[in-house]
Write an enzyme that holds these catalytic residues in place. Structure first.
Site, PDB file in Angstrom:
ATOM      1  N   TYR A 181     -18.028  -3.364  10.541  1.00 24.31           N
ATOM      2  CA  TYR A 181     -16.639  -2.997  11.034  1.00 24.31           C
ATOM      3  C   TYR A 181     -16.577  -2.622  12.659  1.00 24.31           C
ATOM      4  O   TYR A 181     -17.172  -1.875  13.160  1.00 24.31           O
ATOM      5  CB  TYR A 181     -16.118  -1.672  10.497  1.00 24.31           C
ATOM      6  CG  TYR A 181     -15.754  -1.716   8.924  1.00 24.31           C
ATOM      7  CD1 TYR A 181     -15.793  -2.737   8.299  1.00 24.31           C
ATOM      8  CD2 TYR A 181     -15.874  -0.452   8.159  1.00 24.31           C
ATOM      9  CE1 TYR A 181     -15.621  -2.754   6.926  1.00 24.31           C
ATOM     10  CE2 TYR A 181     -15.742  -0.546   6.778  1.00 24.31           C
ATOM     11  CZ  TYR A 181     -15.466  -1.917   6.065  1.00 24.31           C
ATOM     12  OH  TYR A 181     -15.385  -1.596   4.714  1.00 24.31           O
TER      13      TYR A 181
ATOM     14  N   SER B 230      -8.743   0.385  -0.371  1.00 22.73           N
ATOM     15  CA  SER B 230      -7.471  -0.180  -0.001  1.00 22.73           C
ATOM     16  C   SER B 230      -6.445   0.565  -1.299  1.00 22.73           C
ATOM     17  O   SER B 230      -5.655  -0.195  -2.105  1.00 22.73           O
ATOM     18  CB  SER B 230      -7.348  -1.667  -0.165  1.00 22.73           C
ATOM     19  OG  SER B 230      -7.917  -2.188   0.766  1.00 22.73           O
ATOM     20  N   PRO B 231      -6.303   1.876  -1.516  1.00 23.32           N
ATOM     21  CA  PRO B 231      -5.522   2.372  -2.802  1.00 23.32           C
ATOM     22  C   PRO B 231      -4.022   2.284  -2.530  1.00 23.32           C
ATOM     23  O   PRO B 231      -3.423   2.436  -3.339  1.00 23.32           O
ATOM     24  CB  PRO B 231      -5.971   3.763  -2.445  1.00 23.32           C
ATOM     25  CG  PRO B 231      -6.499   4.025  -1.204  1.00 23.32           C
ATOM     26  CD  PRO B 231      -7.081   2.814  -0.815  1.00 23.32           C
ATOM     27  N   LEU B 232      -3.660   1.962  -1.048  1.00 24.79           N
ATOM     28  CA  LEU B 232      -2.345   1.782  -0.651  1.00 24.79           C
ATOM     29  C   LEU B 232      -2.029  -0.003  -0.394  1.00 24.79           C
ATOM     30  O   LEU B 232      -1.137  -0.276  -0.018  1.00 24.79           O
ATOM     31  CB  LEU B 232      -2.129   2.448   0.474  1.00 24.79           C
ATOM     32  CG  LEU B 232      -2.203   3.932   0.530  1.00 24.79           C
ATOM     33  CD1 LEU B 232      -2.059   4.381   2.069  1.00 24.79           C
ATOM     34  CD2 LEU B 232      -1.213   4.563  -0.260  1.00 24.79           C
ATOM     35  N   GLY B 233      -2.785  -0.597  -1.322  1.00 29.71           N
ATOM     36  CA  GLY B 233      -2.439  -2.150  -1.262  1.00 29.71           C
ATOM     37  C   GLY B 233      -2.572  -2.875   0.285  1.00 29.71           C
ATOM     38  O   GLY B 233      -1.665  -3.330   0.282  1.00 29.71           O
TER      39      GLY B 233
ATOM     40  N   PHE C 103       0.487  -1.988   2.156  1.00 31.42           N
ATOM     41  CA  PHE C 103       1.739  -2.634   1.678  1.00 31.42           C
ATOM     42  C   PHE C 103       2.852  -1.559   0.919  1.00 31.42           C
ATOM     43  O   PHE C 103       3.901  -1.474   0.900  1.00 31.42           O
ATOM     44  CB  PHE C 103       1.850  -3.740   0.843  1.00 31.42           C
ATOM     45  CG  PHE C 103       2.677  -4.856   0.886  1.00 31.42           C
ATOM     46  CD1 PHE C 103       3.693  -4.834   1.885  1.00 31.42           C
ATOM     47  CD2 PHE C 103       3.256  -5.556  -0.321  1.00 31.42           C
ATOM     48  CE1 PHE C 103       4.870  -5.854   1.832  1.00 31.42           C
ATOM     49  CE2 PHE C 103       4.383  -6.190  -0.450  1.00 31.42           C
ATOM     50  CZ  PHE C 103       5.238  -6.534   0.680  1.00 31.42           C
TER      51      PHE C 103
END
Length: 323
Positions: free
Chosen positions: A54, A201-204, A207
């Site tokens: 990262y 990425s629990p919030l897509g 999005f």
């Protein structure tokens, strides 16, 4: 702050994904990111996630090491190795060879300014190195005191079982949100082995926050431009579905982000989501999702919405090809 267990490791019920603080999602602000890390600690959120890939040259680890200076004992730090990049940021491949493991840990420890890492993941499986060899090297790091617990990222049930025969695996990290549910096939194995699931990425990929309304909202250097769910007709269909999530949020007097996170949190006490943000306001919004109580009818609606999502996120191909 509620606590949850990943194997034998106790962490805050929600973590902070730090990837976007250094790269991938447009412009970055190091001072703002450090303030957000400090705010997380003040709120009792102690689980921070990074990787040596990262930021070019491991800059994300360096940032977090700087932010945690003087507060290291209050933090549970997780990082990953295995995706190799050159000095310009180009991906050279995946490396799971034992000698590379020993080299990577020392470089991460140096950047972080610490003598141990709480949770060390293999970022992606190396198709040319048996996972037993890689995990065997990671096990040596535990014996040497450089690592407390071992994790794997982006692997299936069979690899997880094989690895667990070499050394206990504390956590599997995988993408998991109400519209990315492939890892549910691995959950029975995770629970049989006594591991935990760390949901990235629990919030897509942002999005599901409802903040993204047009493809053009992504900066030119935003990696999300390369994912099929954000392109063409897929974008329009999925945007309409997010509007349905927003309606559920309004009915519950919360935000769509909080609905998405509350859904993940409800899937099991052995699951810890790590939404990423560099902004204190978003951090507070995410943490408050721990108080959201979704009704049965909400969960039924969410399952129906999730079944209609189109496009795919493939971390093993799309992500690397976009770098």
């Amino acid at each position: 702050m509620e606590k949850r267990r990943l194997g034998q490791l106790e962490v805050s019920a929600m973590g902070l994904g730090c990837m976007g603080m250094s790269e991938f999602y447009g412009a970055t602000d190091e001072k703002q990111s450090i303030r957000t890390i400090h705010k997380a600690l003040d709120l009792g959120l102690n689980f921070f996630d990074s990787a040596d890939m990262y930021g070019v040259g491991g800059s994300n680890e360096s940032l977090i090491g700087h932010a945690l200076r003087g507060r290291r004992s209050h933090a549970i730090f997780a990082t990953k190795f295995g995706v190799v990049r050159d000095s310009q940021g180009n991906v050279l491949g995946i490396n799971g060879h034992p000698q590379y493991v020993f080299k990577a840990i020392d470089e991460s420890l140096r950047r972080l300014g610490t003598d141990y890492i709480d949770l060390y993941y293999q970022h992606m499986p190396d198709p040319n190195v048996p996972i037993e060899e890689t995990v065997g090297a990671m096990s040596e790091l535990v014996k040497k005191g450089k690592v407390r617990y071992i994790g794997l990222s982006n692997v299936g049930a069979e690899a997880l079982i094989r690895a667990s025969k070499i050394h206990p695996i504390t956590a599997l990290q995988a993408e998991y949100s109400l519209w990315s549910r492939e890892v549910e096939q691995v959950l029975p194995t995770i629970r049989e082995l006594g591991c935990g699931l760390v949901a990235y990425s629990p919030l897509g990929k942002g999005f599901l926050t409802g903040a993204i309304k047009r493809y053009e909202d992504f900066a030119d250097n935003d990696i999300r431009r390369h994912f099929t769910r954000f392109q063409g007709d897929h974008f329009k269909i999925n945007l309409d579905l997010v509007s349905e999530i927003e309606e559920i949020a309004r009915e519950n007097q919360v935000t769509s982000s909080q609905v998405a996170l509350a859904w993940v949190l409800l899937q099991g006490k052995d699951i810890v989501p790590i939404p990423g943000t560099s902004k204190e306001k978003r951090l507070m919004e995410n943490v408050n999702a721990l108080q959201v109580q979704l009704k049965l009818e909400d969960l039924i609606k969410i399952d129906n919405i999730a079944s209609q999502i189109v496009g795919d996120f493939d971390v093993s191909s799309d992500t690397l090809e976009a770098l």
